[in-house]
Design a protein around this motif. Sequence first.
Motif, PDB file in Angstrom:
ATOM      1  N   SER A  67       0.831  -1.212   0.000  1.00 16.31           N
ATOM      2  CA  SER A  67       0.000   0.000   0.000  1.00 16.31           C
ATOM      3  C   SER A  67       0.860   1.253   0.000  1.00 16.31           C
ATOM      4  O   SER A  67       0.584   2.224  -0.727  1.00 16.31           O
ATOM      5  N   PHE A 104     -13.359   4.932  -9.459  1.00 16.75           N
ATOM      6  CA  PHE A 104     -14.407   5.340  -8.527  1.00 16.75           C
ATOM      7  C   PHE A 104     -15.739   4.680  -8.868  1.00 16.75           C
ATOM      8  O   PHE A 104     -16.501   4.287  -7.982  1.00 16.75           O
ATOM      9  N   THR A 108     -15.273  -2.878  -7.389  1.00 12.88           N
ATOM     10  CA  THR A 108     -13.918  -3.383  -7.157  1.00 12.88           C
ATOM     11  C   THR A 108     -13.758  -4.828  -7.626  1.00 12.88           C
ATOM     12  O   THR A 108     -12.691  -5.205  -8.119  1.00 12.88           O
ATOM     13  N   ILE A 150      -6.580   1.432  -8.207  1.00 14.08           N
ATOM     14  CA  ILE A 150      -7.671   2.021  -7.417  1.00 14.08           C
ATOM     15  C   ILE A 150      -7.235   3.305  -6.694  1.00 14.08           C
ATOM     16  O   ILE A 150      -8.087   4.075  -6.245  1.00 14.08           O
ATOM     17  N   GLY A 151      -5.931   3.565  -6.577  1.00 16.13           N
ATOM     18  CA  GLY A 151      -5.473   4.731  -5.831  1.00 16.13           C
ATOM     19  C   GLY A 151      -5.107   5.938  -6.677  1.00 16.13           C
ATOM     20  O   GLY A 151      -5.032   7.054  -6.155  1.00 16.13           O
ATOM     21  N   PHE A 154      -7.145   9.416  -6.613  1.00 17.41           N
ATOM     22  CA  PHE A 154      -7.053  10.255  -5.421  1.00 17.41           C
ATOM     23  C   PHE A 154      -5.937  11.293  -5.565  1.00 17.41           C
ATOM     24  O   PHE A 154      -6.098  12.446  -5.158  1.00 17.41           O
ATOM     25  N   LEU A 203      -4.587   9.737   0.995  1.00 12.99           N
ATOM     26  CA  LEU A 203      -5.860   9.183   0.534  1.00 12.99           C
ATOM     27  C   LEU A 203      -5.649   7.871  -0.223  1.00 12.99           C
ATOM     28  O   LEU A 203      -6.400   6.907  -0.042  1.00 12.99           O
ATOM     29  N   ALA A 204      -4.626   7.835  -1.089  1.00 10.06           N
ATOM     30  CA  ALA A 204      -4.347   6.616  -1.845  1.00 10.06           C
ATOM     31  C   ALA A 204      -3.928   5.482  -0.915  1.00 10.06           C
ATOM     32  O   ALA A 204      -4.336   4.327  -1.101  1.00 10.06           O
ATOM     33  N   ARG A 207      -6.998   4.176   1.063  1.00  7.32           N
ATOM     34  CA  ARG A 207      -7.860   3.330   0.223  1.00  7.32           C
ATOM     35  C   ARG A 207      -7.209   1.968  -0.009  1.00  7.32           C
ATOM     36  O   ARG A 207      -7.879   0.916   0.038  1.00  7.32           O
ATOM     37  N   ALA A 208      -5.904   1.945  -0.232  1.00  7.81           N
ATOM     38  CA  ALA A 208      -5.226   0.711  -0.599  1.00  7.81           C
ATOM     39  C   ALA A 208      -5.114  -0.262   0.562  1.00  7.81           C
ATOM     40  O   ALA A 208      -5.239  -1.475   0.380  1.00  7.81           O
ATOM     41  N   GLU A 211      -8.207  -2.350   0.948  1.00 13.28           N
ATOM     42  CA  GLU A 211      -8.830  -2.836  -0.284  1.00 13.28           C
ATOM     43  C   GLU A 211      -8.928  -4.363  -0.288  1.00 13.28           C
ATOM     44  O   GLU A 211      -8.005  -5.071   0.110  1.00 13.28           O
TER      45      GLU A 211
END
Length: 278
Positions: A67, A104, A108, A150-151, A154, A203-204, A207-208, A211
């Motif tokens: 992450s 977004f 997922t 996914i990151g 951000f 933020l990334a 989120r990671a 996940e």
Amino acid sequence: MARRGSFNVLPGFNLALGYTLVYLSLVVLIPLAAVFIKSSALSFGEFWEVVSAPRVVASYRVSFGLSLLAAAINTVFGLMLAWALVRYSFPGKKLVDALVDLPFALPTAVAGIALTALYAGNGWLGQYLEPLGIKVAFAPLGILVALIFIGLPFVVRTVQPILEDLDTELEEAAASLGAERGQTFRLVLLPILLPALMTGFALAFARAVGEYGSVIFIAGNLPFVSEITPLMIITKLEQYDYTGATAIAVVMLVLSFILLLVINLLQAWTARRTGRNR
């Protein structure tokens, strides 16, 4: 003459604060408190035995290590992508700008299946990478790819507004004073962008680290190799070991809070330093 109070569309401070506290309690504080209360059913020895098991510790290294690495990669390439979207015009620019938000909107699980199909040994890209000794799917590298996917939005969406408000006259002034491009970026632009970059990084990372859906399909879930901590929690829940699952969740919460606190302190320090240098 009586002083006329200012008009506020939203309710007063006391009412707004009450709504805020109730909302935060229902959505955040009560669920977090329930995790700590449930894990307290274990004695300290039992708690430590669960959270320090070799397989669980290996999952910590995979989740937090990848992450952090994914967030760092997204910080660099997210800045480059935001710079290209703001400073240049090129065919398909609006399409690229819209695709940035795809993680977004995309479920997922769908993202995980798509990445697995793409990077598997018989996938569009995997069939060319594996003969070169680059195994992406069902390996830690696949987890990294999913976390980057996914990151990225951000970082881009955090930095993009700052770049849009940044006056190009700063760069022109630096160039007129003899600064090279690297010096202009390092000494003029980077101090202004750094707080936004740190925010995007945080933020990334946030989120990671939690996940699950996009990672579980491409990871391979090999113990001690590509098993993530959220999967360990799910496994404990499927075994009806709720206290064990909440114990691992507590460790993840504490480590995440510590890392995010450090990042926020660095961001605040950077913002103060930038303010003094202006």
